[in-house]
Design an enzyme around this catalytic site. Sequence first.
Site, PDB file in Angstrom:
ATOM      1  N   GLY A  46      -2.073   4.902  -3.745  1.00  0.00           N
ATOM      2  CA  GLY A  46      -2.784   3.663  -4.061  1.00  0.00           C
ATOM      3  C   GLY A  46      -2.091   2.418  -3.575  1.00  0.00           C
ATOM      4  O   GLY A  46      -1.551   2.389  -2.463  1.00  0.00           O
ATOM      5  N   GLY A  74      -4.971   0.765   6.058  1.00  0.00           N
ATOM      6  CA  GLY A  74      -4.269  -0.464   5.675  1.00  0.00           C
ATOM      7  C   GLY A  74      -5.040  -1.705   6.102  1.00  0.00           C
ATOM      8  O   GLY A  74      -5.145  -2.681   5.341  1.00  0.00           O
ATOM      9  N   ASP A  75      -5.600  -1.676   7.299  1.00  0.00           N
ATOM     10  CA  ASP A  75      -6.379  -2.829   7.787  1.00  0.00           C
ATOM     11  C   ASP A  75      -7.622  -3.035   6.921  1.00  0.00           C
ATOM     12  O   ASP A  75      -8.017  -4.177   6.634  1.00  0.00           O
ATOM     13  CB  ASP A  75      -6.818  -2.606   9.243  1.00  0.00           C
ATOM     14  CG  ASP A  75      -5.643  -2.383  10.173  1.00  0.00           C
ATOM     15  OD1 ASP A  75      -4.528  -2.773   9.802  1.00  0.00           O
ATOM     16  OD2 ASP A  75      -5.852  -1.814  11.263  1.00  0.00           O
ATOM     17  N   SER A  95       0.860  -1.188   0.000  1.00  0.00           N
ATOM     18  CA  SER A  95       0.000   0.000   0.000  1.00  0.00           C
ATOM     19  C   SER A  95       0.891   1.232   0.000  1.00  0.00           C
ATOM     20  O   SER A  95       1.950   1.264   0.627  1.00  0.00           O
ATOM     21  CB  SER A  95      -0.964  -0.022   1.184  1.00  0.00           C
ATOM     22  OG  SER A  95      -0.253  -0.010   2.389  1.00  0.00           O
ATOM     23  N   GLY A 153      -0.291   4.615   0.440  1.00  0.00           N
ATOM     24  CA  GLY A 153      -1.015   5.792   0.912  1.00  0.00           C
ATOM     25  C   GLY A 153      -1.863   6.384  -0.200  1.00  0.00           C
ATOM     26  O   GLY A 153      -2.523   5.645  -0.952  1.00  0.00           O
TER      27      GLY A 153
HETATM   28  N1  LIG Z   1      -5.176  10.194   1.494  1.00  0.00           N
HETATM   29  C1  LIG Z   1      -5.715   9.125   0.911  1.00  0.00           C
HETATM   30  N2  LIG Z   1      -6.628   9.268  -0.067  1.00  0.00           N
HETATM   31  C2  LIG Z   1      -7.176   8.179  -0.687  1.00  0.00           C
HETATM   32  N3  LIG Z   1      -6.875   6.912  -0.350  1.00  0.00           N
HETATM   33  C3  LIG Z   1      -5.969   6.716   0.615  1.00  0.00           C
HETATM   34  C4  LIG Z   1      -5.348   7.795   1.306  1.00  0.00           C
HETATM   35  N4  LIG Z   1      -4.507   7.261   2.231  1.00  0.00           N
HETATM   36  C5  LIG Z   1      -4.612   5.926   2.125  1.00  0.00           C
HETATM   37  N5  LIG Z   1      -5.484   5.587   1.170  1.00  0.00           N
HETATM   38  C6  LIG Z   1      -5.896   4.236   0.746  1.00  0.00           C
HETATM   39  O1  LIG Z   1      -5.661   3.351   1.828  1.00  0.00           O
HETATM   40  C7  LIG Z   1      -4.725   2.335   1.451  1.00  0.00           C
HETATM   41  C8  LIG Z   1      -3.850   1.970   2.644  1.00  0.00           C
HETATM   42  O2  LIG Z   1      -3.174   3.119   3.090  1.00  0.00           O
HETATM   43  P1  LIG Z   1      -1.676   3.119   3.622  1.00  0.00           P
HETATM   44  O3  LIG Z   1      -1.474   4.425   4.314  1.00  0.00           O
HETATM   45  O4  LIG Z   1      -0.754   2.787   2.515  1.00  0.00           O
HETATM   46  O5  LIG Z   1      -1.688   1.864   4.624  1.00  0.00           O
HETATM   47  P2  LIG Z   1      -1.234   1.719   6.144  1.00  0.00           P
HETATM   48  O6  LIG Z   1      -2.426   2.223   6.933  1.00  0.00           O
HETATM   49  O7  LIG Z   1      -0.996   0.260   6.308  1.00  0.00           O
HETATM   50  O8  LIG Z   1      -0.012   2.572   6.324  1.00  0.00           O
HETATM   51  C9  LIG Z   1      -3.963   2.923   0.268  1.00  0.00           C
HETATM   52  O9  LIG Z   1      -3.477   1.869  -0.567  1.00  0.00           O
HETATM   53  C10 LIG Z   1      -5.039   3.753  -0.419  1.00  0.00           C
HETATM   54  O10 LIG Z   1      -5.837   2.937  -1.254  1.00  0.00           O
HETATM   55  O1  LIG Z   2       0.178  -3.326  16.213  1.00  0.00           O
HETATM   56  P1  LIG Z   2       0.757  -2.032  15.710  1.00  0.00           P
HETATM   57  O2  LIG Z   2       1.685  -2.198  14.571  1.00  0.00           O
HETATM   58  O3  LIG Z   2       1.305  -1.201  16.834  1.00  0.00           O
HETATM   59  O4  LIG Z   2      -0.448  -1.218  15.092  1.00  0.00           O
HETATM   60  C1  LIG Z   2      -1.603  -0.989  15.825  1.00  0.00           C
HETATM   61  C2  LIG Z   2      -2.352   0.177  15.295  1.00  0.00           C
HETATM   62  O5  LIG Z   2      -2.613  -0.019  13.924  1.00  0.00           O
HETATM   63  C3  LIG Z   2      -4.010   0.134  13.648  1.00  0.00           C
HETATM   64  O6  LIG Z   2      -4.538  -1.166  13.525  1.00  0.00           O
HETATM   65  C4  LIG Z   2      -4.206   0.933  12.390  1.00  0.00           C
HETATM   66  O7  LIG Z   2      -3.420   0.345  11.353  1.00  0.00           O
HETATM   67  P2  LIG Z   2      -3.405   0.894   9.865  1.00  0.00           P
HETATM   68  O8  LIG Z   2      -3.589   2.396   9.920  1.00  0.00           O
HETATM   69  O9  LIG Z   2      -2.082   0.450   9.329  1.00  0.00           O
HETATM   70  O10 LIG Z   2      -4.539   0.230   9.145  1.00  0.00           O
HETATM   71  C5  LIG Z   2      -4.594   0.805  14.858  1.00  0.00           C
HETATM   72  O11 LIG Z   2      -5.920   0.426  15.094  1.00  0.00           O
HETATM   73  C6  LIG Z   2      -3.681   0.370  15.966  1.00  0.00           C
HETATM   74  O12 LIG Z   2      -3.570   1.349  16.971  1.00  0.00           O
END
Ligand SMILES: Nc1ncnc2c1ncn2[C@@H]1O[C@H](COP(=O)(O)OP(=O)(O)O)[C@@H](O)[C@H]1O
Ligand SMILES: O=P(O)(O)OC[C@H]1O[C@](O)(COP(=O)(O)O)[C@@H](O)[C@@H]1O
Length: 312
Positions: free
Chosen positions: A228, A254-255, A223, A225
């Site tokens: 995409g 991400g989840d 992922s 952000g």
């Molecule tokens: N600002 C944003 N606008 C639109 N979609 C987003 C945005 N941020 C995240 N996403 C969507 O959420 C997915 C997961 O976000 P990401 O930040 O990469 O994951 P994580 O929460 O694991 O760090 C991205 O692949 C994208 O599809």
């Molecule tokens: O177990 P870690 O890596 O500390 O992450 C826990 C945190 O990640 C989250 O699951 C959110 O994760 P994402 O933003 O990556 O989807 C929160 O609910 C939680 O506080």
Amino acid sequence: MNRRVATITLNPAYDLVGYCPDIVLGEVNRVRTAGLHAAGKGINVAKVLKDLGIDVTVGGFLGKENQDGFQQLFSELGIANRFQVVPGRTRINVKLTEASNEVTDFNFSGFEVCQNDWQRFMADSLSWLGQFDMVAVSGSLPAGVDPESFSDWMRQLRSVCPCIIFDSSREAFAAGLKASPWLVKPNRRELEIWMGRPLPTLEDVVEAAHALREDGIAHVVISLGVEGALWVNASGAWLAKPPVCEVVSTVGAGDSMVGGLIYGLLMRESSEHTLRLATAVAVLAVSQSNVGIKDRMQLASMMSQVELKPFN
Ligand SMILES: Nc1ncnc2c1ncn2[C@@H]1O[C@H](COP(=O)(O)OP(=O)(O)O)[C@@H](O)[C@H]1O
Ligand SMILES: O=P(O)(O)OC[C@H]1O[C@](O)(COP(=O)(O)O)[C@@H](O)[C@@H]1O
């Protein structure tokens, strides 16, 4: 068809989510509270799957002293609960969104798992996880669980359930990879840490994904952000770009993507369709303060706005 999924969260959290237009270090910062949610990676995945109509069981560890919010969530949503309760408190993580849409995370520590509790978890979880079609293992390790013990559990899990979906970071990510899970979903930063170098271009990201595939991982979804996500497997690579949306909180994006990936895979959809769906689910999470799908029509409309193309 049996479509049962379990998610394992060894280190869940209450997420205290708020808005602070401009965080100033060393100053008093006023925060508008958006919510306090029983969360953690696998629990967020389970919420998404439940909203999509999938029968889901959750497990891992929960702190005895503040378990009520989790127990209430599971009974309200009809999620089967196999969490092992341990002495102490589940951590609280603070997530602050600024006017720039940047999120600053403060992930605290919580309960510590003793050897007896870990041994009990190993024996118990491996006795019931084999009945599931897919198991999602998500998030960090709590104090008391070392990366080697985690690798050992992951290897044993793989022998009872080959379809492991794995999403973690840092040393837990590296430890889990040793069991060659079926699908992994690092974000770009997590992949860079694992590779030990920056991955400035999408070509660099795809190259790193192939390095993971060489370790026996069938599907690598990265992922990116707002940019995409990329899916790399034996059939090729695809890039999904989300539509521009109003950002309320990217916590759980991400989840949510992992929940969407599991749903598409369970439904035996193509990689393209699954990535489109997972991206749409993630964008919905970004445009609200918590994860979940309130409206299937909204999901369908979001899916039609995701741009998807092969990436060579
Ligand atoms: N600002 C944003 N606008 C639109 N979609 C987003 C945005 N941020 C995240 N996403 C969507 O959420 C997915 C997961 O976000 P990401 O930040 O990469 O994951 P994580 O929460 O694991 O760090 C991205 O692949 C994208 O599809
Ligand atoms: O177990 P870690 O890596 O500390 O992450 C826990 C945190 O990640 C989250 O699951 C959110 O994760 P994402 O933003 O990556 O989807 C929160 O609910 C939680 O506080």
